[in-house]
Design a protein around this motif. Sequence first.
Motif, PDB file in Angstrom:
ATOM      1  N   ILE A 137      15.640  39.330 -82.245  1.00  0.00           N
ATOM      2  CA  ILE A 137      16.749  38.844 -82.248  1.00  0.00           C
ATOM      3  C   ILE A 137      16.747  37.022 -82.030  1.00  0.00           C
ATOM      4  CG2 ILE A 137      19.319  38.930 -82.380  1.00  0.00           C
ATOM      5  CD1 ILE A 137      18.991  41.368 -81.464  1.00  0.00           C
ATOM      6  N   ALA A 138      16.744  36.502 -83.400  1.00  0.00           N
ATOM      7  CA  ALA A 138      16.838  34.572 -82.756  1.00  0.00           C
ATOM      8  C   ALA A 138      18.332  34.618 -82.876  1.00  0.00           C
ATOM      9  CB  ALA A 138      15.985  34.237 -84.140  1.00  0.00           C
ATOM     10  N   TYR A 139      18.747  33.877 -82.439  1.00  0.00           N
ATOM     11  CA  TYR A 139      19.807  33.391 -82.225  1.00  0.00           C
ATOM     12  C   TYR A 139      20.611  31.978 -82.584  1.00  0.00           C
ATOM     13  CZ  TYR A 139      21.544  37.772 -79.593  1.00  0.00           C
ATOM     14  OH  TYR A 139      21.484  39.015 -78.967  1.00  0.00           O
ATOM     15  N   LYS A 140      20.437  31.748 -83.133  1.00  0.00           N
ATOM     16  CA  LYS A 140      20.265  30.444 -84.685  1.00  0.00           C
ATOM     17  C   LYS A 140      21.799  30.352 -84.773  1.00  0.00           C
ATOM     18  CE  LYS A 140      16.287  31.000 -87.149  1.00  0.00           C
ATOM     19  NZ  LYS A 140      15.336  30.223 -87.085  1.00  0.00           N
ATOM     20  N   GLU A 141      22.052  28.485 -84.087  1.00  0.00           N
ATOM     21  CA  GLU A 141      23.233  27.389 -84.531  1.00  0.00           C
ATOM     22  C   GLU A 141      23.414  28.680 -86.215  1.00  0.00           C
ATOM     23  OE1 GLU A 141      22.869  23.435 -84.367  1.00  0.00           O
ATOM     24  OE2 GLU A 141      22.251  23.523 -82.342  1.00  0.00           O
ATOM     25  N   LYS A 182       3.172  36.719 -84.819  1.00  0.00           N
ATOM     26  CA  LYS A 182       1.984  37.084 -83.809  1.00  0.00           C
ATOM     27  C   LYS A 182       2.075  37.204 -82.639  1.00  0.00           C
ATOM     28  CE  LYS A 182      -0.826  32.765 -85.472  1.00  0.00           C
ATOM     29  NZ  LYS A 182      -1.638  31.593 -85.108  1.00  0.00           N
ATOM     30  N   LEU A 183       3.127  37.284 -81.795  1.00  0.00           N
ATOM     31  CA  LEU A 183       4.544  37.845 -80.892  1.00  0.00           C
ATOM     32  C   LEU A 183       4.151  39.530 -81.081  1.00  0.00           C
ATOM     33  CD1 LEU A 183       6.783  35.484 -79.927  1.00  0.00           C
ATOM     34  CD2 LEU A 183       4.630  36.107 -79.536  1.00  0.00           C
ATOM     35  N   VAL A 184       4.592  39.244 -82.482  1.00  0.00           N
ATOM     36  CA  VAL A 184       4.674  40.725 -82.626  1.00  0.00           C
ATOM     37  C   VAL A 184       3.411  42.013 -82.992  1.00  0.00           C
ATOM     38  CG1 VAL A 184       5.307  42.829 -84.158  1.00  0.00           C
ATOM     39  CG2 VAL A 184       6.604  40.860 -84.262  1.00  0.00           C
ATOM     40  N   ALA A 207      13.956  30.436 -80.629  1.00  0.00           N
ATOM     41  CA  ALA A 207      13.935  30.815 -81.830  1.00  0.00           C
ATOM     42  C   ALA A 207      14.275  29.706 -83.434  1.00  0.00           C
ATOM     43  CB  ALA A 207      15.786  30.961 -82.416  1.00  0.00           C
ATOM     44  N   ALA A 208      13.424  28.813 -82.172  1.00  0.00           N
ATOM     45  CA  ALA A 208      12.725  27.805 -83.651  1.00  0.00           C
ATOM     46  C   ALA A 208      11.363  27.740 -83.609  1.00  0.00           C
ATOM     47  CB  ALA A 208      12.684  26.465 -82.326  1.00  0.00           C
ATOM     48  N   LEU A 209      10.845  28.975 -83.285  1.00  0.00           N
ATOM     49  CA  LEU A 209       9.801  29.561 -83.434  1.00  0.00           C
ATOM     50  C   LEU A 209       9.208  30.415 -85.224  1.00  0.00           C
ATOM     51  CD1 LEU A 209       9.054  29.653 -80.575  1.00  0.00           C
ATOM     52  CD2 LEU A 209       8.172  31.887 -81.433  1.00  0.00           C
ATOM     53  N   GLY A 210       8.440  30.034 -86.313  1.00  0.00           N
ATOM     54  CA  GLY A 210       8.470  30.423 -87.296  1.00  0.00           C
ATOM     55  C   GLY A 210       8.073  31.698 -87.730  1.00  0.00           C
ATOM     56  N   ARG A 211       7.775  32.255 -88.580  1.00  0.00           N
ATOM     57  CA  ARG A 211       8.264  33.601 -89.024  1.00  0.00           C
ATOM     58  C   ARG A 211       6.246  34.158 -88.652  1.00  0.00           C
ATOM     59  NH1 ARG A 211      11.107  38.091 -91.426  1.00  0.00           N
ATOM     60  NH2 ARG A 211       9.619  40.290 -90.611  1.00  0.00           N
ATOM     61  N   LYS A 212       5.549  33.364 -89.053  1.00  0.00           N
ATOM     62  CA  LYS A 212       3.972  33.626 -88.700  1.00  0.00           C
ATOM     63  C   LYS A 212       4.106  33.320 -86.893  1.00  0.00           C
ATOM     64  CE  LYS A 212       1.688  31.911 -92.831  1.00  0.00           C
ATOM     65  NZ  LYS A 212       1.075  30.739 -93.125  1.00  0.00           N
TER      66      LYS A 212
END
Length: 595
Positions: free
Chosen positions: A361-365, A345-347, A336-341
């Motif tokens: 789905i990023a589960y952030k605090e 790249k994973l997409v 979840a700490a990854l940036g949008r860019k």
Amino acid sequence: MAVSINGLKRTVMCGEVTEEYIGKRITVMGWVQRKRNLGSLVFIDLRDIKGILQAVFGEEINKEAFAIADTLKSEYCVAITGEVVRRESPNNSMVTGQVELKGEEVVIFSESETPPIYIKEDLDAAENIRLKYRYLDLRRPDMQKLFVIRHKTTSIIRNYLSDHGFLEMETPILTKSTPEGARDYLVPSRNYNGQFYALPQSPQLFKQLLMVSGFDRYYQIAKCFRDEDLRANRQPEFTQVDMELSFVDMDDVMTLNEGLISKVFKEVLNVDVKTPFMRMPYKEAMDKYGSDKPDIRFGMEINDITNIVSDMDFVVFKSNIEEGGFVKAINFEGGAALGRKQIDKLVDFAKDHKAKGLIWIAYKEDGVKSSIAKFLSEEKANEIKEAMGAKDGDLVLIVSDAYKNAVESLGALRLHIAKEFDLIKNKDEFKFLWVTEFPLLSYDEEEKRYVAEHHPFTMPMDEDLELLTTDPLKVRAKAYDMVLNGEELGGGSIRIHDSKLQEKLFNTIGFSDEEAEEKFGFLLQAFKFGPPPHGGLAFGLDRMIMFLGGTDNIKDVITFPKNQNAACPMTEAPGMVDEKQLKELGIKVIEKEDK
């Protein structure tokens, strides 16, 4: 090893000269690694396959030898004679670092031009240059170590198999072209105009014939050839440790080869390999890892969340599920700490590996972020989180697609993430497993018929025999692959020895009696004379040496490999041949038209 050349006798190898030789007069032979001229002294580092020894020359030691030593250059091939003494400044990083050789005589066997590549470990040079000057590349100590490992490994294998009742036997290189999955390399016959031999893709049919012959246990370190498009770590010619055994079942073959692998890894690397190896059915491997050669050194297993998302008002899920597709997901811990860019790249990576798309789905605090946020209720996000074993800080990656595309794209993404984000903590760990119960058949949409996944002599599982006529795609094979750290190390199967069952399988894959006779007639004829139950396995020797030698490039462990275009930069093979040779073979070369 004592060797006499022009009256000089080599008394010891360079890398073997240690403190026990102090005070002794010796002769060493090899190549000049480096020369240092300090004015009154000349130091020569002399290299052979065993290592490097420092020799020192001075006018006070021998004026003539000093003068010759001062003319030496890198890669001159020389002999040096003198007394072994203790070094004033020891080099503790070298085996020979406590001693040096007082150079009393030096003989130049041959001079060398400036080499086009450095003769050193960890060389950073273009691959085609290394392959063009392969004989120099092979002088490098790290390369020579790999071939010492290769020799040691094959010696251990030969001794182990001999101790277990195997005979080493050879099979033909010029043989008949038979369908084995890849293109054959063809060799035209001068005596039989218009007819061709084929180079063997494997010794498969011949080793089965040896079982019919009653030899009981055969092995061969065999050259194999496949004319296929090259990928990383694939060569047109490669080496197999090939074996076949009579009167055995799957457990017998697997247990024997676990013992072989354990012995090799213990004697070569001093690594204790835990046996028996884990066994994993093919279906489980695909479900959990999206691969029939799963890397189990890390988690991130694939989960099926189809039922959880089936009631969501999201057309990508809904239409896919209605068409019989699946929704599969992996949990990237800490992702979840990854940036949008980075996520984009994973997409793109997933799409490049046949996924229609990649949902995240990023589960952030501070809450949930997602590419489908407007369709994702808090309740549904928590359901997915719980099903995936996710926690705050994790990134769940989802593919909605047909089963094969979904698991294989996530399987590739799982490996990519592990490499890209350094998730494999113990890279020196060796995780073995057997993948078993492979499908016997698949359906070829182009040919509109069933085809053998392994080869058409593979025995079906006993409990699946009736399915051959009712539901062929559900038939599992008595086939097994040994997998190490996500790479197939070897594979084999129990073979069909019953002629009626063989005929039934040929009928299932659409072979007429005439076609079967044309393709495999000599084997089918042999099977009329009491073939024993038998099975076997073949290891990729080159791949095994890669693991043992700690390299990820198959070209490093083959003496004279081809490049990625199946060409040899050193010999410039393949090449044109004389018109006379072509005429004798009845061959005329027709240039391909540009597509």
